[in-house]
Design a protein around this motif. Structure first.
Motif, mmCIF file in Angstrom:
data_model
loop_
_atom_site.group_PDB
_atom_site.id
_atom_site.type_symbol
_atom_site.label_atom_id
_atom_site.label_comp_id
_atom_site.label_asym_id
_atom_site.label_seq_id
_atom_site.Cartn_x
_atom_site.Cartn_y
_atom_site.Cartn_z
ATOM 1 N N UNK A 254 0.764 -1.245 -0.024
ATOM 2 C CA UNK A 254 0.119 -0.002 0.150
ATOM 3 C C UNK A 254 0.909 1.132 -0.028
ATOM 4 N N UNK A 255 0.928 2.058 -1.147
ATOM 5 C CA UNK A 255 1.503 3.394 -0.974
ATOM 6 C C UNK A 255 1.181 4.303 -2.034
ATOM 7 N N UNK A 256 1.473 5.291 -2.238
ATOM 8 C CA UNK A 256 1.120 6.569 -3.138
ATOM 9 C C UNK A 256 2.048 6.350 -4.415
ATOM 10 N N UNK A 257 1.593 6.245 -5.548
ATOM 11 C CA UNK A 257 2.357 6.409 -6.721
ATOM 12 C C UNK A 257 3.090 7.809 -6.866
ATOM 13 N N UNK A 258 4.330 7.730 -7.301
ATOM 14 C CA UNK A 258 4.788 9.031 -7.404
ATOM 15 C C UNK A 258 4.427 9.685 -8.618
ATOM 16 N N UNK A 259 3.487 9.151 -9.506
ATOM 17 C CA UNK A 259 2.644 9.771 -10.626
ATOM 18 C C UNK A 259 1.588 10.722 -9.881
ATOM 19 N N UNK A 260 1.106 10.524 -8.724
ATOM 20 C CA UNK A 260 0.073 11.063 -8.042
ATOM 21 C C UNK A 260 0.764 12.206 -7.076
ATOM 22 N N UNK B 276 6.217 3.716 -5.685
ATOM 23 C CA UNK B 276 5.504 3.940 -4.756
ATOM 24 C C UNK B 276 6.060 4.745 -3.319
ATOM 25 N N UNK B 277 5.660 5.741 -2.647
ATOM 26 C CA UNK B 277 5.918 6.110 -1.572
ATOM 27 C C UNK B 277 5.150 5.688 -0.308
ATOM 28 N N UNK B 278 5.723 5.215 0.715
ATOM 29 C CA UNK B 278 4.735 4.701 1.856
ATOM 30 C C UNK B 278 5.870 5.183 3.036
ATOM 31 N N UNK B 279 4.830 5.240 4.344
ATOM 32 C CA UNK B 279 5.469 5.428 5.465
ATOM 33 C C UNK B 279 6.485 4.363 5.755
ATOM 34 N N UNK B 280 7.641 4.621 6.310
ATOM 35 C CA UNK B 280 8.660 3.346 6.435
ATOM 36 C C UNK B 280 8.305 2.643 7.675
ATOM 37 N N UNK B 281 8.144 1.209 7.330
ATOM 38 C CA UNK B 281 7.366 0.320 8.585
ATOM 39 C C UNK B 281 7.880 0.420 9.591
ATOM 40 N N UNK B 282 9.256 0.702 9.908
ATOM 41 C CA UNK B 282 9.799 0.838 11.180
ATOM 42 C C UNK B 282 10.094 2.087 11.709
ATOM 43 N N UNK B 283 9.972 3.078 10.639
ATOM 44 C CA UNK B 283 9.970 4.486 10.992
ATOM 45 C C UNK B 283 8.900 5.353 10.302
ATOM 46 N N UNK B 284 7.827 5.409 11.040
ATOM 47 C CA UNK B 284 6.699 5.697 10.260
ATOM 48 C C UNK B 284 6.352 7.192 10.055
ATOM 49 N N UNK B 285 7.566 8.182 10.595
ATOM 50 C CA UNK B 285 7.651 9.592 10.116
ATOM 51 C C UNK B 285 8.386 9.673 9.145
#
Length: 593
Positions: free
Chosen positions: A298-304, A357-366
């Protein structure tokens, strides 16, 4: 007795009369043939039935490959004839209309045929800066999007590859969404859940693609040959075998899975990239040549673009905005593809924003994490080429004509300054002694004073000088330049938050191996070379931050959301180079990735 004789004579007379009547009828039929229009109508009917039978057979058993090729050859014949008859000096004023017609024919052909034609069209569009503006505009809108195939076709692929349906009591997966979440020209992606409870993305190749591939590549070969030998007299055929081989590889999903695993190993071995980049897990036991299963992300595409800006808090909508802004997104991306080119020699050739895709890092959510998907198209660089590529970049950035000239000559390419500008996507003048003026040489006519025909002739001559010896040209350059164009476009779309050239340049410099046992003289030379290189990179940084300051001022004044960034200014300069060197005026999207 007399009665019998009379009866037999009458019978013979009747028979003779019947024969005469039959011959008379036969003669009358020969003498009065059917009207000609009836004959033509009958023949046309037979031809129509034959064509219909071939069309039906081709469509059902051959995925319309034959008629797709006929459509291609017809389009090619129209383009060739149009240029032959209308690309003349006396019709110079009509040349823009000629380019418009050709752009429409090519675009309609690629969109009608679909499949690999979309991939080929995108390859043309990615390098369309020196093509006429109508072609640039048309191919900029050629997206790899296609209708979904019916679930019955997906079921047939699973039965062929696994001998089982996608889901059900004896299915490959516990759950399988029959509706695809995305559909492209050669495959579509479904969401599924394994029997162990993991959500996965399942890439299913469309059944027609395998049947059409060799036909499509054969047509591509014929078209490129006709364009080089008959229509345009430009060196375009030399890339056919190389591009065809890599397009075939894109259809092998087992190879794509192995590509992903290899890239995963490279990323895991890099201490910096392993913290910022992720390659989804591949399920080899659920992968075949036509079906590939990978971890669902689950992530946001860079095209968005708006989605990315919301994710990092520059637009409202994110509950916990990620830190670092667009810089934290773009910096690891440029570093990743620089490492691929200059250190690993293993390059992803399709880094368009839909594949990141860009998503919050699983171990560093910020903090953001980049996820690289779609590993179908890679090139492997030889060690000699990788070393030359690193030296070339360092020489271009340091302005060393001798280095760039030496490498480009070995690669069969002319115009070193222009090559450096095309690679760096910024105006580049290499240092060298000025040749004495030639009094016999006539000054070139100004572009503004040239006709459309004269500018086109100039472009052709310059391209031939640029591609001096295509037999020696490394074919991987086409994919490397495509990679860099896309990375540049991604940076530009987010407002140029990072100095792409600086990051790439330092990666190239680190990629050059230095001999620890070198002589003192060699060490002094390397030290001076590296110091000069650092000074030049500092000057690039000054230009970059000057552009950033202007960008912020523009944003404060409300001129635009992100202002004109570093990449925008270089794009404007490159458009000027294209116009002055090739006689073409690229549109504003020509140098965007």
């Amino acid at each position: 007795m007399l009665l019998g004789t009379t009866w037999r004579a009458g019978l013979r007379s009747a028979r003779n009369q019947n024969v005469l009547i039959a011959r008379s009828i036969s003669a009358s039929s020969v003498a009065a043939p059917k009207p000609r229009w009836q004959q033509y109508l009958r023949r046309a009917g037979l031809v129509g039935i034959g064509v219909g039978a071939v069309y039906t057979l081709d469509r059902t058993a051959n995925a319309s490959a034959l008629f797709r090729n006929l459509r291609t050859l017809w389009a090619c014949a129209r383009i060739t004839a149009d240029y032959k008859f209308n690309f003349t000096e006396d019709k110079s004023a009509q040349i823009p209309e000629l380019h418009e017609r050709v752009a429409d024919i090519m675009y309609n052909l690629f969109t009608s045929n679909g499949g690999l034609y979309i991939k080929i069209g995108q390859a043309i569009g990615a390098n369309s800066a020196f093509l006429p503006q109508p072609v640039q505009r048309k191919f900029a809108t050629l997206f790899d999007d296609a209708p979904q195939i019916p679930y019955a076709d997906v079921l047939s692929v699973f039965q062929h590859e696994f001998g089982r349906p996608p889901d059900g009591p004896d299915g490959v997966f516990e759950l399988f969404d029959p509706k695809a979440i995305a559909s492209a020209s050669i495959a579509q992606v479904h969401k599924a859940r394994t029997w162990t409870g993991e959500w996965v993305a399942v890439k299913v190749q469309k059944p027609d693609v395998a049947k059409q591939t060799e036909w499509d590549l054969g047509a591509y070969r014929v078209v490129m040959w006709l364009f080089e030998k008959v229509a345009f007299d430009l060196p375009v055929y030399f890339m056919v075998d190389f591009i065809s081989d890599h397009l075939r590889k894109e259809l092998d999903f087992e190879l794509e899975a192995n590509n992903a695993l290899r890239t995963m190993e490279f990323v895991a071995a890099d201490p910096d990239l392993s913290r910022t980049v992720y390659i989804p897990k591949v399920y080899l036991e659920l992968t075949t040549k036509r079906v590939m299963t990978a971890e669902w992300i689950d992530g946001v595409r860079l095209s968005d673009r708006n989605g990315i800006l919301r994710l990092i808090g520059e637009l409202p909508g994110a509950e916990r905005p990620l830190r670092g802004g667009t810089r934290a997104v773009m910096e690891p991306m440029v570093e990743l593809f620089s490492a691929q080119m200059f250190r690993w020699g293993w390059v992803h050739c399709d880094p368009h924003p839909g594949n990141i895709l860009v998503r919050p890092h699983p171990s560093q959510p910020t903090h953001p994490q980049l996820v690289l998907i779609d590993h179908g198209l890679y090139v492997q660089l030889s060690e000699d080429f990788r070393h030359d590529w690193c030296a070339l970049w360092e020489g271009m950035l340091a302005g060393e004509f001798s280095v760039v000239d030496h490498v480009t000559r070995r690669w069969g390419m002319g115009l070193p300054d222009l090559f450096a500008s095309a690679v760096l996507m910024r105006p580049t003048r290499l240092r060298r002694g000025r040749p004495p003026p030639d009094p016999t040489k006539q000054p070139r006519k100004r572009l503004e004073d040239m006709s459309n025909y004269e500018r086109s002739v100039l472009m052709k001559a310059q391209l031939k000088r640029f591609l001096h010896d295509t037999d020696r040209m490394p074919k991987v350059l086409v994919f490397l330049l495509r990679n860099m164009r896309m990375v540049q476009g991604n940076n530009q779309a987010l407002g140029s938050p990072v100095n792409r050239i600086k990051i790439t340049g330092f990666a190239a410099s680190r990629g050059l191996t230095r001999d620890p046992n070198a002589s003192l003289r060699r060490r002094v030379h390397d030290y001076w070379h590296y110091t000069r290189f650092r000074m030049f990179m500092f000057s690039i940084d000054v230009v970059f931050w000057a552009a950033r300051v202007r960008q912020w001022v523009w944003a404060l004044l409300g001129r635009c959301a992100l202002g004109m960034g570093f990449e925008d200014e270089m794009e404007r300069s490159m458009r000027g180079i294209a116009k002055s060197n090739f006689g073409v005026d690229p549109g504003p999207e020509a140098f965007r990735g």
